[in-house]
Write a protein that holds these residues in place. Sequence first.
Motif, PDB file in Angstrom:
ATOM      1  N   VAL A  97       5.828 -21.672  43.958  1.00 43.84           N
ATOM      2  CA  VAL A  97       4.407 -21.749  44.321  1.00 43.84           C
ATOM      3  C   VAL A  97       4.279 -22.302  45.737  1.00 43.84           C
ATOM      4  N   GLN A  98       3.534 -21.605  46.571  1.00 41.13           N
ATOM      5  CA  GLN A  98       3.392 -22.027  47.953  1.00 41.13           C
ATOM      6  C   GLN A  98       2.189 -22.965  48.124  1.00 41.13           C
ATOM      7  N   MET A  99       2.010 -23.424  49.333  1.00 43.41           N
ATOM      8  CA  MET A  99       0.878 -24.291  49.635  1.00 43.41           C
ATOM      9  C   MET A  99      -0.323 -23.457  50.043  1.00 43.41           C
ATOM     10  N   GLY A 100      -1.517 -24.073  49.995  1.00 42.16           N
ATOM     11  CA  GLY A 100      -2.741 -23.350  50.310  1.00 42.16           C
ATOM     12  C   GLY A 100      -2.967 -23.127  51.787  1.00 42.16           C
ATOM     13  N   GLY A 101      -2.271 -23.884  52.631  1.00 41.72           N
ATOM     14  CA  GLY A 101      -2.347 -23.633  54.056  1.00 41.72           C
ATOM     15  C   GLY A 101      -2.722 -24.842  54.891  1.00 41.72           C
ATOM     16  N   TRP A 102      -2.533 -24.689  56.198  1.00 45.02           N
ATOM     17  CA  TRP A 102      -2.873 -25.693  57.199  1.00 45.02           C
ATOM     18  C   TRP A 102      -4.171 -25.290  57.884  1.00 45.02           C
ATOM     19  N   TYR A 103      -5.073 -26.252  58.050  1.00 46.23           N
ATOM     20  CA  TYR A 103      -6.378 -25.981  58.652  1.00 46.23           C
ATOM     21  C   TYR A 103      -6.681 -27.017  59.722  1.00 46.23           C
ATOM     22  N   ASN A 104      -7.352 -26.566  60.753  1.00 46.59           N
ATOM     23  CA  ASN A 104      -7.783 -27.481  61.812  1.00 46.59           C
ATOM     24  C   ASN A 104      -9.188 -28.027  61.600  1.00 46.59           C
ATOM     25  N   LYS A 105      -9.743 -27.776  60.437  1.00 50.54           N
ATOM     26  CA  LYS A 105     -11.029 -28.373  60.056  1.00 50.54           C
ATOM     27  C   LYS A 105     -11.015 -28.594  58.552  1.00 50.54           C
ATOM     28  N   GLU A 106     -11.845 -29.510  58.112  1.00 48.51           N
ATOM     29  CA  GLU A 106     -11.942 -29.774  56.674  1.00 48.51           C
ATOM     30  C   GLU A 106     -12.626 -28.604  55.977  1.00 48.51           C
ATOM     31  N   TYR A 135      -3.639 -28.083  52.657  1.00 46.97           N
ATOM     32  CA  TYR A 135      -4.319 -27.821  51.389  1.00 46.97           C
ATOM     33  C   TYR A 135      -3.398 -27.210  50.332  1.00 46.97           C
ATOM     34  N   TYR A 136      -3.724 -27.509  49.092  1.00 44.54           N
ATOM     35  CA  TYR A 136      -3.066 -26.913  47.936  1.00 44.54           C
ATOM     36  C   TYR A 136      -4.149 -26.581  46.917  1.00 44.54           C
ATOM     37  N   PRO A 137      -3.909 -25.757  45.903  1.00 43.35           N
ATOM     38  CA  PRO A 137      -2.669 -25.044  45.577  1.00 43.35           C
ATOM     39  C   PRO A 137      -2.621 -23.677  46.255  1.00 43.35           C
ATOM     40  N   GLY A 138      -1.419 -23.086  46.243  1.00 47.56           N
ATOM     41  CA  GLY A 138      -1.225 -21.765  46.839  1.00 47.56           C
ATOM     42  C   GLY A 138      -1.598 -20.660  45.865  1.00 47.56           C
ATOM     43  N   TRP A 139      -2.883 -20.511  45.609  1.00 46.84           N
ATOM     44  CA  TRP A 139      -3.381 -19.505  44.665  1.00 46.84           C
ATOM     45  C   TRP A 139      -2.978 -18.093  45.088  1.00 46.84           C
ATOM     46  N   HIS A 140      -2.854 -17.893  46.400  1.00 49.69           N
ATOM     47  CA  HIS A 140      -2.590 -16.559  46.951  1.00 49.69           C
ATOM     48  C   HIS A 140      -1.148 -16.117  46.746  1.00 49.69           C
ATOM     49  N   GLU A 141      -0.237 -17.115  46.614  1.00 53.02           N
ATOM     50  CA  GLU A 141       1.177 -16.810  46.455  1.00 53.02           C
ATOM     51  C   GLU A 141       1.796 -17.755  45.426  1.00 53.02           C
ATOM     52  N   PRO A 142       1.634 -17.430  44.131  1.00 57.74           N
ATOM     53  CA  PRO A 142       2.260 -18.248  43.096  1.00 57.74           C
ATOM     54  C   PRO A 142       3.778 -18.221  43.197  1.00 57.74           C
ATOM     55  N   THR A 143       4.281 -17.285  43.894  1.00 54.94           N
ATOM     56  CA  THR A 143       5.619 -17.253  44.482  1.00 54.94           C
ATOM     57  C   THR A 143       5.619 -16.096  45.449  1.00 54.94           C
ATOM     58  N   VAL A 144       6.554 -16.090  46.365  1.00 53.49           N
ATOM     59  CA  VAL A 144       6.888 -14.861  47.087  1.00 53.49           C
ATOM     60  C   VAL A 144       8.303 -14.488  46.688  1.00 53.49           C
ATOM     61  N   MET A 145       8.461 -13.275  46.195  1.00 52.16           N
ATOM     62  CA  MET A 145       9.790 -12.754  45.929  1.00 52.16           C
ATOM     63  C   MET A 145      10.306 -12.130  47.216  1.00 52.16           C
ATOM     64  N   PHE A 146      11.466 -12.564  47.650  1.00 51.69           N
ATOM     65  CA  PHE A 146      12.091 -11.975  48.821  1.00 51.69           C
ATOM     66  C   PHE A 146      12.979 -10.808  48.376  1.00 51.69           C
ATOM     67  N   GLU A 147      13.167  -9.866  49.268  1.00 53.54           N
ATOM     68  CA  GLU A 147      13.907  -8.664  48.910  1.00 53.54           C
ATOM     69  C   GLU A 147      15.138  -8.474  49.783  1.00 53.54           C
ATOM     70  N   ALA A 148      16.189  -7.936  49.171  1.00 53.77           N
ATOM     71  CA  ALA A 148      17.335  -7.408  49.903  1.00 53.77           C
ATOM     72  C   ALA A 148      17.236  -5.894  49.817  1.00 53.77           C
ATOM     73  N   ILE A 149      17.041  -5.254  50.959  1.00 56.30           N
ATOM     74  CA  ILE A 149      16.943  -3.805  50.982  1.00 56.30           C
ATOM     75  C   ILE A 149      18.215  -3.242  51.608  1.00 56.30           C
ATOM     76  N   VAL A 150      18.680  -2.124  51.044  1.00 56.33           N
ATOM     77  CA  VAL A 150      19.957  -1.543  51.434  1.00 56.33           C
ATOM     78  C   VAL A 150      19.769  -0.059  51.710  1.00 56.33           C
ATOM     79  N   ASN A 151      20.328   0.414  52.808  1.00 56.57           N
ATOM     80  CA  ASN A 151      20.306   1.837  53.098  1.00 56.57           C
ATOM     81  C   ASN A 151      21.085   2.582  52.021  1.00 56.57           C
ATOM     82  N   GLU A 152      20.452   3.568  51.368  1.00 56.06           N
ATOM     83  CA  GLU A 152      21.062   4.267  50.235  1.00 56.06           C
ATOM     84  C   GLU A 152      22.383   4.921  50.602  1.00 56.06           C
ATOM     85  N   GLU A 153      22.445   5.577  51.748  1.00 54.01           N
ATOM     86  CA  GLU A 153      23.665   6.269  52.144  1.00 54.01           C
ATOM     87  C   GLU A 153      24.798   5.276  52.385  1.00 54.01           C
TER      88      GLU A 153
END
Length: 365
Positions: free
Chosen positions: A153-162, A232-250
Amino acid sequence: MQPKALAMAIGGATAGLMLVAGTAQAQDTYEWKLVTSWPKNFPGVGQGPERLAKLVDEMSDGRLTIEVFGAGQLVPGFEVFDAVAEGTAEMGHSASYYWKGKAPAAQFFAAVPFGMNAQEMNAWLHYGGGLELWNELYDDFGVDVMAAGASGVQMGGWYNKEIDSVDDLEGLKMRMPGLGGEVMSRMGVAIVNMPGGEIFTSLQSGAIDATEWIGPYNDLAFGLHQAADYYYYPGWHEPTVMFEAIVNEEAFAELPADLQAILRTAVRDVNADVLDEYTARNNDALETLINEHDVELRRLPDDVLAQAKEHSADVVAELAASSEMAGKIHDSYRAFQDKVVNYHAISEQAYYNARNPEGAPASGE
């Protein structure tokens, strides 16, 4: 020579040639390039590919070596997918919501607002048909994909105002990718997309007013506390980010079966390791931000979360309706989420409630 003896001699010679050929094939070496969307050796997400390369080298006894390039070293961070599809690099490490312009449904495999967390996503991908759908989506691009880490779960973000209410979001310029960014745009925020390496200077210069990145471990490494006042929290927008390993098929097809298995096994190891590292490091980093850098940690207001949830439902439904493939992925995702949430209500969530009945600790208010 008698016919029988001649046949035996020929058979023995053929077998010997086959053994030599097999041995020669087994000793073939392969040198790959892996491009990423992250700064070189960046903690967590950037170190995952480095671990992958080291594991593959060790497990293959040097028969498959992988050189890792950070964002901008070989290709820009947002061009990783194209580089792998075109064969500029054999492999890439990134997050699938960066390719929403090419395959909008790819966003389901990165992060869905108010969707499944890392544990649930991994279960869907590996035991609920999600990974098969992910590969089916990428088939048209000549790319194979494997899950290669999760942020939690990520954070909700950094803001320069309340942010005291949803009205305070109006007109803000914010870096937030994927479906979460679309939700925020419907709440009056101007969304700006940029690679991680550009976030600090953009926030510090005022080019953006707010940003989300990953969580305390990575946010501290980027020094975001030096460019924004409120966390700010919680990271409602990203309850996780799944990272990917992509491979050229050939390129993958050219590998012998044992090297293919080594690569798959190493990626699966990294998939678990990245999440383990974030789980281990985030709290220490958060304490450093609060206690040493006087960061103000705030919970997002209830009306912000309520509107975000309402808009999220619309955004996800619209994406599901955008194509037959998107609908197919969405239906699989939601069916699995319904089942896992039902069980987690009396397992994970019930346990959290029992263990911490007061909710967030005092330092989180």
